[in-house]
Design an enzyme around this catalytic site. Structure first.
Site, PDB file in Angstrom:
ATOM      1  N   HIS A   1      54.945  47.456  44.234  1.00 22.91           N
ATOM      2  CA  HIS A   1      54.320  46.759  43.116  1.00 22.91           C
ATOM      3  C   HIS A   1      53.951  45.330  43.506  1.00 22.91           C
ATOM      4  CE1 HIS A   1      54.590  45.213  38.748  1.00 22.91           C
ATOM      5  NE2 HIS A   1      53.382  45.698  38.976  1.00 22.91           N
TER       6      HIS A   1
ATOM      7  N   ASP B   1      34.126  42.912  54.131  1.00 29.33           N
ATOM      8  CA  ASP B   1      32.878  43.130  54.844  1.00 29.33           C
ATOM      9  C   ASP B   1      33.126  42.856  56.327  1.00 29.33           C
ATOM     10  OD1 ASP B   1      32.658  40.287  55.251  1.00 29.33           O
ATOM     11  OD2 ASP B   1      31.497  40.087  53.410  1.00 29.33           O
TER      12      ASP B   1
END
Length: 131
Positions: A20, A28
């Site tokens: 969590h 990119d």
């Protein structure tokens, strides 16, 4: 042999190990990856694989409670920003400057490098829980 889902063993392993609030980054091909952060390099050539298809694939296996993008993405790549927001519509959105975004990548469990060549095609995914 794995029958469904992500077949890249390193990416599958990272997702299965997330707890969590842990983060991974979809990047990119130009985003700098900090030393010491695990690099999962999927890039084959310009545009392959793309940011959107990588995000879609990861979302099939990863529970995301919130995501962070660079504020510059909205203006520089509005179409990509819209697709990101739509794919992550059930998660809370956070925006930071691109410089702050790059700093936050230092805390990620991994950076997944795509072949994407669209400006600001990067997102930090914050793991949620399934219960």
């Amino acid at each position: 042999m794995k029958k469904i889902g992500i077949i890249n063993s390193e990416l599958s392993r990272v997702i299965s190990e997330l707890g969590h609030t842990d983060t991974i980054v979809i990047a990119d091909c130009g985003l700098p990856i900090p030393p010491g952060v695990r690099r999962i390099d999927l890039a084959l050539k310009r545009g392959v694989p793309g940011y959107v298809e990588t995000l879609e694939t990861i979302l099939e296996e990863m529970q995301v409670e919130r995501y962070t993008v660079a504020a510059e993405m909205k203006e520089a790549s509005p179409e990509l920003y819209g697709k990101t927001a739509l794919l992550l519509e059930e998660a809370a959105e956070g925006n930071v400057t691109h410089e702050r975004f790059k700093q936050l990548t230092r805390e990620a469990k991994a950076v997944v490098r795509t072949g994407e060549c669209t400006p600001y095609a990067n997102v930090i995914l914050h793991a949620g829980v399934i219960f």
